[in-house]
Structure formats: structure tokens, C-alpha cells
Design a protein around this motif. Structure first.
Motif, mmCIF file in Angstrom:
data_model
loop_
_atom_site.group_PDB
_atom_site.id
_atom_site.type_symbol
_atom_site.label_atom_id
_atom_site.label_comp_id
_atom_site.label_asym_id
_atom_site.label_seq_id
_atom_site.Cartn_x
_atom_site.Cartn_y
_atom_site.Cartn_z
ATOM 1 N N ARG A 140 0.784 -1.199 -0.018
ATOM 2 C CA ARG A 140 -0.132 0.025 0.046
ATOM 3 C C ARG A 140 0.800 1.387 -0.085
ATOM 4 N NH1 ARG A 140 -3.251 -1.051 5.266
ATOM 5 N NH2 ARG A 140 -3.471 0.870 5.170
ATOM 6 N N PRO A 145 -1.102 5.242 -8.628
ATOM 7 C CA PRO A 145 -2.555 5.564 -8.535
ATOM 8 C C PRO A 145 -3.349 4.435 -9.564
ATOM 9 C CG PRO A 145 -1.329 7.583 -8.954
ATOM 10 C CD PRO A 145 -0.064 6.370 -8.713
ATOM 11 N N GLN A 146 -4.507 4.423 -9.420
ATOM 12 C CA GLN A 146 -5.358 3.455 -10.346
ATOM 13 C C GLN A 146 -5.175 1.955 -9.839
ATOM 14 O OE1 GLN A 146 -7.568 4.708 -11.808
ATOM 15 N NE2 GLN A 146 -7.015 6.349 -13.214
ATOM 16 N N LYS A 148 -6.045 -0.757 -6.449
ATOM 17 C CA LYS A 148 -6.662 -1.087 -5.298
ATOM 18 C C LYS A 148 -5.706 -0.716 -3.986
ATOM 19 C CE LYS A 148 -5.956 -6.034 -4.903
ATOM 20 N NZ LYS A 148 -6.685 -7.289 -4.725
ATOM 21 N N TYR A 150 -3.669 1.583 -3.510
ATOM 22 C CA TYR A 150 -3.365 2.992 -3.447
ATOM 23 C C TYR A 150 -4.202 3.702 -2.546
ATOM 24 C CZ TYR A 150 -2.273 7.798 -5.417
ATOM 25 O OH TYR A 150 -1.594 9.128 -5.293
ATOM 26 N N GLY A 151 -3.895 4.492 -1.454
ATOM 27 C CA GLY A 151 -4.843 5.287 -0.640
ATOM 28 C C GLY A 151 -3.999 6.114 0.219
ATOM 29 N N SER A 154 -0.086 5.702 1.085
ATOM 30 C CA SER A 154 0.650 5.867 -0.054
ATOM 31 C C SER A 154 0.970 7.328 -0.601
ATOM 32 C CB SER A 154 -0.219 5.270 -1.621
ATOM 33 O OG SER A 154 -0.745 4.137 -1.104
ATOM 34 N N PHE A 210 -10.389 10.183 0.514
ATOM 35 C CA PHE A 210 -10.739 8.795 0.696
ATOM 36 C C PHE A 210 -11.588 8.417 1.455
ATOM 37 C CE2 PHE A 210 -6.341 8.895 -1.289
ATOM 38 C CZ PHE A 210 -6.401 7.973 -2.378
ATOM 39 N N ARG A 213 -14.219 6.012 -0.331
ATOM 40 C CA ARG A 213 -13.585 5.697 -1.498
ATOM 41 C C ARG A 213 -14.044 5.539 -2.848
ATOM 42 N NH1 ARG A 213 -8.222 3.565 -1.229
ATOM 43 N NH2 ARG A 213 -7.851 2.358 -3.359
ATOM 44 N N ARG A 241 -12.178 9.755 -8.886
ATOM 45 C CA ARG A 241 -12.233 9.248 -7.410
ATOM 46 C C ARG A 241 -10.975 9.453 -6.860
ATOM 47 N NH1 ARG A 241 -15.312 3.526 -8.320
ATOM 48 N NH2 ARG A 241 -17.234 4.039 -8.651
ATOM 49 N N GLU A 243 -8.680 7.603 -5.780
ATOM 50 C CA GLU A 243 -7.521 6.565 -6.027
ATOM 51 C C GLU A 243 -7.066 6.800 -7.449
ATOM 52 O OE1 GLU A 243 -10.348 3.142 -7.883
ATOM 53 O OE2 GLU A 243 -10.321 3.242 -5.736
ATOM 54 N N SER A 244 -7.390 7.922 -8.026
ATOM 55 C CA SER A 244 -6.839 8.118 -9.418
ATOM 56 C C SER A 244 -6.231 9.445 -9.542
ATOM 57 C CB SER A 244 -8.048 8.513 -10.484
ATOM 58 O OG SER A 244 -8.620 9.703 -10.250
#
Length: 265
Positions: A140, A145-146, A148, A150-151, A154, A210, A213, A241, A243-244
């Protein structure tokens, strides 16, 4: 007199490191100098502590488990023990040493995020940290980016630090054997931050983004502390979103929020 057998306790996430080769690899990565200001998190039975004691004039360790305190004190005269939860100690109390703190530890995996957040919060007085973490958490931390993985971790570690993935560690080198593999990471907290971005505001922005999410940024911010902020004039697609987004894009949004907040005050 035979030493009393100490059983690792699950309530503190204890898994004792028993492989000497791994211990040497961790300390080699840390590369302590004799006068460094070092704090070890959770020494346990002293696997890392033993090697550190041979390389440092004196050092500190924070250990919550009272059962191992006396043995550690007897074994390592140059160790100053603090019998507390690491999350509760005041790191600012070490400022009197007038040198930056270095952190090392095989940390409780259930406390990885709070510990990392504490390091970030005290980044001005911490030089670096070498930590054993759960392998999935390491993934993690280094996620792109992009994906699952990634958060929040990160983005924040990318923003506040330079972070190195050192090596993966098998579950077989611990007692008791955990159900997951581990990894050693090295976090350097002396990164120069972009101007005009309040660090705490950046953290709040990332957490708000986030917070939901699966929702768009527009909806996530509407359900956060930024619900009063008018994003009408932002030059950014809020239908995306969290995560992108790249770290630079989070910086851009934070700068907009900071400017907007100034106009409203």
C-alpha cells in the motif's frame, strides 16, 4: 537460575524475530553511528536490541510489556528503557539532545498506520525510520494511482518522505509464526515540502478525499469537513475518484482549499 519463558502476546501484536541474518540485514540498512539518537520501538526479547547495543554509546527503547523490562535492563546497560506505549510518549522530550531522532523497530502490525502518522507529525525532529511492517501494508505504501492498494498511506508518505522498500521477510523468521509475510521499509523524513501548502491541511484533504473511496471527489468532499467549501471555480474534474489522483493533484486541490479558506475568513 533458569530464565522464565516469555510467551508473545497477541493483544500487543507480538511476534518475536528469531532469525539472526534478518536482524543483521535490518541493522545494516539502519546503519547506526555510535552517537546517533536512536529509539527502538518494541524491543521484545531484544533481537535487534542486542546488535544495536554493540554499535551505539547509548540508545532508547519503548516497550509496553513489563515482563521483559528487567531482562532487557540487565542485558543492555547502555539501553534506556521507557515502559510505555510508543503512541503515548512525547517525542518532543528528546529535543534537548539537539539532534534528530532515528527510529527502528519490528512494530505491532495493528498499529502501523498510527505509528507512521506519529512519525509524520514529528517529522521536524525525526531523521529517518527503519520499520518491519506487514507486507500488504508495504504494498500500500508503494502503490501507484489507479490500483486498489493506493490510498492515504501511499499519498502521505510520498508527500512527506522519501521511502525505500528494503526487502521482503518470510513469516518463518518469527515466533510465533504470523499468518502473513512482512517487509522492511526505510522512511526518510527530511524531504523539502512544496511552499504554500499547510501540511495539516494536506493531510485533512487526503483523508477527506478517501473518506468515501467509491464515491467521486465531489461527493466525498460534500460529506467531509469541506462541505462548506465551494468548489465551483476549481480547475479540476471532481467527478474522479481519490484513487486516480497523483500526489501533485492532491497538492493542487489542497492549494485551492487553502486559498478558498483565506477568502472566506
Amino acid at each position: 537460575m533458569e530464565k522464565k519463558q516469555i510467551v508473545p502476546l497477541g493483544k500487543w501484536g507480538q511476534n518475536y524475530l528469531i532469525d539472526k541474518n534478518i536482524v543483521h540485514k535490518i541493522v545494516a540498512e539502519f546503519n547506526p553511528k555510535i552517537d546517533d539518537l536512536v529509539i527502538e520501538i518494541g524491543p521484545g526479547k531484544g533481537a535487534l536490541t542486542k546488535l544495536l547495543s554493540q554499535k551505539l554509546k547509548k540508545f532508547y527503547a519503548v516497550e509496553i510489556d513489563k515482563r521483559v523490562i528487567n531482562e532487557l535492563k540487565d542485558s543492555f546497560p547502555n539501553l534506556i528503557l521507557i515502559n510505555k506505549d510508543f503512541l503515548e510518549i512525547d517525542l518532543n522530550g528528546f529535543i534537548a539532545h539537539k539532534q534528530k531522532i532515528r527510529i527502528i523497530g519490528n512494530i505491532p502490525y495493528n498499529l502501523t498506520s498510527p505509528i507512521i502518522f506519529k512519525l509524520i507529525e514529528h517529522r521536524e525532529i525525526i531523521n529517518d525510520a527503519v520499520l518491519m511492517v506487514q507486507y500488504e501494508v508495504a504494498k500500500r505504501i508503494f502503490a501507484k494511482p489507479q490500483t486498489k492498494e493506493y490510498g492515504i498511506l501511499s499519498v502521505l508518505l510520498n508527500f512527506f518522505s522519501e521511502t525505500k522498500f528494503c526487502f521482503k521477510v518470510s513469516a518463518n523468521v518469527f515466533r510465533p509464526k504470523p499468518k502473513v509475510d512482512s517487509a522492511v521499509i526505510h522512511i526518510f523524513l527530511n524531504k523539502k515540502l512544496p511552499e504554500g501548502i499547510p501540511p495539516n491541511l494536506f493531510i485533512k484533504t487526503v483523508k477527506a478525499a478517501f473518506g468515501n473511496r467509491r464515491k467521486t471527489l465531489k461527493n466525498s468532499f460534500a460529506n467531509s469537513i469541506y462541505k462548506e467549501i465551494k468548489f465551483d471555480n476549481i480547475d479540476f474534474d471532481l467527478s474522479r475518484r481519490a484513487e486516480s489522483l497523483t500526489v501533485d493533484e492532491f497538492i493542487s486541490i489542497t492549494r485551492f482549499i487553502a486559498n478558498n479558506a483565506e477568502k472566506n475568513n
